[in-house]
Design a protein around this motif. Structure first.
Motif, PDB file in Angstrom:
ATOM      1  N   LYS A 132     -55.369  11.808  28.176  1.00  0.00           N
ATOM      2  CA  LYS A 132     -54.768  12.973  28.960  1.00  0.00           C
ATOM      3  C   LYS A 132     -53.324  12.957  29.142  1.00  0.00           C
ATOM      4  CE  LYS A 132     -57.304  14.486  32.042  1.00  0.00           C
ATOM      5  NZ  LYS A 132     -58.021  14.707  33.318  1.00  0.00           N
ATOM      6  N   ALA A 133     -52.701  11.937  29.283  1.00  0.00           N
ATOM      7  CA  ALA A 133     -51.216  11.850  29.625  1.00  0.00           C
ATOM      8  C   ALA A 133     -50.675  11.971  28.142  1.00  0.00           C
ATOM      9  CB  ALA A 133     -51.149  10.481  30.201  1.00  0.00           C
ATOM     10  N   ALA A 159     -55.378  16.458  35.619  1.00  0.00           N
ATOM     11  CA  ALA A 159     -54.108  15.639  36.032  1.00  0.00           C
ATOM     12  C   ALA A 159     -52.885  16.591  36.349  1.00  0.00           C
ATOM     13  CB  ALA A 159     -53.654  14.799  34.746  1.00  0.00           C
ATOM     14  N   LYS A 164     -50.516  18.454  38.938  1.00  0.00           N
ATOM     15  CA  LYS A 164     -50.100  18.030  40.193  1.00  0.00           C
ATOM     16  C   LYS A 164     -50.369  19.429  41.323  1.00  0.00           C
ATOM     17  CE  LYS A 164     -47.117  14.111  39.292  1.00  0.00           C
ATOM     18  NZ  LYS A 164     -45.716  13.558  39.173  1.00  0.00           N
ATOM     19  N   TRP A 179     -47.116  19.188  34.791  1.00  0.00           N
ATOM     20  CA  TRP A 179     -46.998  17.785  35.481  1.00  0.00           C
ATOM     21  C   TRP A 179     -45.459  17.851  36.426  1.00  0.00           C
ATOM     22  CZ3 TRP A 179     -49.367  12.897  34.348  1.00  0.00           C
ATOM     23  CH2 TRP A 179     -50.353  12.845  33.898  1.00  0.00           C
ATOM     24  N   ASP A 188     -45.601  10.643  44.370  1.00  0.00           N
ATOM     25  CA  ASP A 188     -46.327  10.499  43.161  1.00  0.00           C
ATOM     26  C   ASP A 188     -47.779  10.234  43.603  1.00  0.00           C
ATOM     27  OD1 ASP A 188     -46.801   7.632  43.615  1.00  0.00           O
ATOM     28  OD2 ASP A 188     -45.097   7.023  42.266  1.00  0.00           O
ATOM     29  N   LYS A 206     -57.825   9.006  30.879  1.00  0.00           N
ATOM     30  CA  LYS A 206     -56.751   9.316  31.739  1.00  0.00           C
ATOM     31  C   LYS A 206     -55.459   9.125  30.857  1.00  0.00           C
ATOM     32  CE  LYS A 206     -58.559   8.781  36.426  1.00  0.00           C
ATOM     33  NZ  LYS A 206     -58.374   8.052  37.679  1.00  0.00           N
ATOM     34  N   GLN A 207     -55.459   8.066  30.100  1.00  0.00           N
ATOM     35  CA  GLN A 207     -54.117   7.588  29.360  1.00  0.00           C
ATOM     36  C   GLN A 207     -54.350   8.541  28.079  1.00  0.00           C
ATOM     37  OE1 GLN A 207     -52.074   5.401  30.013  1.00  0.00           O
ATOM     38  NE2 GLN A 207     -53.345   5.031  31.645  1.00  0.00           N
ATOM     39  N   THR A 259     -50.570  15.397  26.675  1.00  0.00           N
ATOM     40  CA  THR A 259     -49.658  16.354  27.693  1.00  0.00           C
ATOM     41  C   THR A 259     -48.077  15.935  27.086  1.00  0.00           C
ATOM     42  OG1 THR A 259     -50.816  16.042  29.544  1.00  0.00           O
ATOM     43  CG2 THR A 259     -48.616  16.797  29.841  1.00  0.00           C
ATOM     44  N   ARG A 260     -47.920  14.658  26.795  1.00  0.00           N
ATOM     45  CA  ARG A 260     -46.609  14.522  26.308  1.00  0.00           C
ATOM     46  C   ARG A 260     -46.013  15.175  25.008  1.00  0.00           C
ATOM     47  NH1 ARG A 260     -47.322   9.285  29.192  1.00  0.00           N
ATOM     48  NH2 ARG A 260     -48.261   8.303  27.115  1.00  0.00           N
TER      49      ARG A 260
END
Length: 505
Positions: free
Chosen positions: A243-244, A318, A320, A258, A284, A240-241, A247-248
Motif C-alpha cells: 500500500k505504501a 493508511a 492519516k 499521506w 506519526d 501494508k508495504q 502510494t509513492r
C-alpha cells in the motif's frame, strides 16, 4: 500435499511419458508447499465461506437485535437514538461509531468504548427507541470468523502465518498445474486432455483420489489464484508495504492522503488556523500510539485503519486523519449526528455507511461508505463544528492499483454481483478445502514408515531455470516468503536429502 503425481514411479508410467525431466523436483516442492499450506487452507476456506454469507447469516444469529418490524411512524432522530443507547450503558461509556441504515426492517446500531477496554454494540428499535440488546464487538460471531480468517486469533504471529500460507499457495498452484499438464500419450493429445479434465470415477484407491485431486485443482486454479492475489493486499505485513509503495508511485491512495495539503481537522471558532504549506501538527502512527497510552481503536484521528469502522476501502486505509493539540478556548457546540447524516445525504449517500465520531476537540466526523459496487465507495471528513466537508474521496480519486484492488476485494468477499458471486466464492473456497483433504488422503495411502514421505530427488535433474527464476521472483516480491524458501532449502538438504529413506511412490 501433492496429488497430481503418478501412483508410483513405475516403468509403465515412464514409458507413457507421464514422468518428465524435472517432474520429481516440482513434485517435491508441491509436497512441501502442500504440507505447510494444508491446515491453513482448510481454515481459510471454511471461515471465508462463512464470512461470504454474512448478510444472510447475521440476521439469523441475532434476529432480536438486528431485525425489527417496520412501523407506520417515522424513525426517531439519530441523536435521540444515540442518547438512549448511551443511557443504557455505564456513564463512562464513550460513543465511537454510528451505523446509518435506512432499511425499515433493520435496527439502529451504535458502538461504545467501555472503561474495561471492550467495545459494545447497542441495538435499538428505530421507531420506538427501545433498546433491543447489546453485543461485544470483538466476540460477535462474524468478527471472530473474520479474525480467524485473517490471523487465527493469534494476533501478529497468526497474521504472518496466514500471509505465508497465501504466498505458499502460489507455489502449490504453480507446481500443481505443471505436474497436471497433459503430455501426449499413445491415444493422442486429445484423449490426454479429456482424461486430465475429467476424474477417473471408476478407479479405486489412490488412483481415484489422485485423479479427483488433479481435476478439481485444475478447474479451480484460476479462481484460487484470483483469491490469493486479491487477498494479499489486505495482509498485515506485505499488504501494508505494498500500500505504501502504491502510494509513492501515485497508484494507490488519493493525492494528499499521506499528510499533504491542509490537515484534516476541525477548526475551533476563534482559534488560529495553520497557513497552507506549514507543517501539520501531528504525530506519526507509532508515536501517537505511544502517547495515547491505551487501546488505539478508541482513538480516532490516527489512520483510517485504526478508526472503529467495520470496513474501510483499501485505498484510504493508511490515510492519516490527523489531530492537533487541544485548544485552550472553551469547546463550542458541535454538529449533531442528524446534521451529519443530512450533509452526507446531500452528497448522495443515503444508507449503509458508518460514521466514526470525533473523540477530541479537533477531531472530525469520518464517514466510510463501503458498498458492493467499488465505484460508489466514499470516504468523507466533516468539520465537527461548521459542518464543512474537509475532504470527499471517490473511487475516481484512487490510483490505478487501488481501483483494481477495490474490484478484487468486492469479488473476493462475494459482494459484487449478489448471490451468484457468493456461490462462486463458496465453490472455490470449499474446492480448496477439498484439495487439502484429498491431498492428505493420498499421502496417507502411500505414507512411508518413520519418514515424512517427501518425494525423492532426481539423480540427474535438469537446470529448470524458469522454475528457479520464478522462486527468486516470489522471494523478492514477498520477502517474508523468501526467508522461508531459504529455510525449506536448508531443511531439505539437512534432513530430507537422502533418496534412500524417502518414498518414491
Amino acid at each position: 500435499m501433492s496429488a497430481t503425481l503418478p501412483a508410483s514411479g513405475t516403468r509403465t508410467a515412464r514409458a507413457a511419458g507421464t514422468v518428465h525431466a524435472g517432474y520429481r523436483t516440482l513434485w517435491r516442492w508441491h509436497f512441501y508447499a502442500g504440507l505447510f499450506v494444508m491446515p491453513f487452507l482448510i481454515v481459510l476456506a471454511i471461515t471465508g465461506t462463512i464470512y461470504c454469507f454474512q448478510p444472510q447469516i447475521e440476521p439469523l444469529l441475532y434476529p432480536h437485535r438486528l431485525v425489527v418490524t417496520p412501523a407506520g411512524t417515522p424513525r426517531l432522530p439519530t441523536d435521540t437514538l444515540l442518547s438512549r443507547a448511551q443511557a443504557s450503558l455505564p456513564a463512562d461509556a464513550k460513543p465511537l461509531r454510528a451505523h446509518i441504515e435506512s432499511n425499515p426492517a433493520r435496527s439502529a446500531e451504535f458502538v461504545f468504548a467501555l472503561a474495561n477496554g471492550s467495545k459494545q454494540s447497542v441495538y435499538l428499535n428505530p421507531y420506538s427507541g427501545e433498546v433491543l440488546g447489546t453485543l461485544d464487538v470483538d466476540r460477535r460471531f462474524m468478527q471472530v470468523d473474520r479474525m480467524l480468517h485473517r490471523k487465527l486469533l493469534l494476533g501478529k504471529p497468526g497474521e504472518l502465518l496466514m500471509e505465508l500460507a497465501a504466498c505458499w499457495t502460489l507455489v502449490m498452484i504453480g507446481t500443481g498445474v505443471a505436474l497436471w499438464w497433459p503430455r501426449a500419450t499413445s491415444g493422442g493429445s486429445g484423449s490426454a486432455w479429456r482424461a486430465a479434465l475429467w476424474p477417473r470415477l471408476g478407479a479405486k484407491g489412490r488412483p481415484f483420489w489422485k485423479s479427483l485431486h488433479g481435476v478439481v485443482g485444475i478447474w479451480l486454479a484460476v479462481g484460487a489464484l484470483a483469491f490469493v492475489v486479491s487477498g494479499l493486499p489486505w495482509t498485515g505485513s506485505w499488504g501494508k508495504q505494498f500500500k505504501a509503495l502504491a502510494t509513492r508511485v501515485n497508484a494507490g491512495a488519493p493525492r494528499g492522503a499521506w499528510g499533504g495539503g491542509l490537515p484534516l481537522k476541525s477548526t475551533l471558532p476563534g482559534a488560529p488556523t495553520r497557513a497552507e504549506g506549514a507543517p501539520a501538527m501531528q504525530m506519526d502512527h507509532a508515536e501517537h500510539a505511544e502517547h495515547a497510552g491505551h487501546d488505539m481503536s478508541s482513538m480516532p484521528g490516527m489512520v483510517m485503519d485504526d478508526l472503529p469502522l467495520p470496513n474501510v476501502p483499501w485505498a484510504v486505509g493508511a490515510m492519516k486523519v490527523p489531530q492537533s493539540p487541544d485548544a485552550a478556548t472553551p469547546e463550542p457546540p458541535r454538529l449533531t449526528l442528524d446534521q451529519v447524516v443530512a450533509r452526507v445525504r446531500a452528497l448522495g449517500v443515503a444508507s449503509g455507511y458508518d460514521v466514526a465520531l470525533p473523540s477530541t476537540a479537533t477531531g472530525v466526523y469520518t464517514v466510510s461508505y463501503f458498498p458492493s459496487d467499488p465505484q460508489k465507495e466514499r470516504t468523507v471528513y466533516i468539520d465537527q463544528y461548521s459542518g464543512k466537508v474537509l475532504k470527499d474521496i471517490h473511487y475516481a480519486d484512487y490510483g490505478a492499483v487501488s481501483q483494481v484492488i477495490s474490484y478484487g476485494t468486492s469479488l473476493h468477499m462475494g459482494r459484487y454481483f449478489g448471490l451468484a458471486n457468493q456461490l462462486i466464492c463458496a465453490a472455490i473456497s470449499l474446492g480448496l478445502a477439498a484439495l487439502a483433504v484429498t491431498g492428505f488422503v493420498m499421502w496417507w495411502l502411500r505414507r512411508p514408515a518413520r519418514t515424512v514421505g517427501a518425494p525423492s530427488r532426481e539423480r540427474a535433474a535438469p537446470p529448470m531455470r524458469a522454475w528457479k527464476a520464478g522462486l527468486a521472483i516470489l522471494a523478492v516480491v514477498f520477502p517474508l516468503m523468501g526467508a522461508t524458501i531459504l529455510v525449506v532449502l536448508l531443511l531439505d538438504r539437512l534432513f530430507f536429502g537422502s533418496a534412500k529413506n524417502l518414498s518414491a511412490s
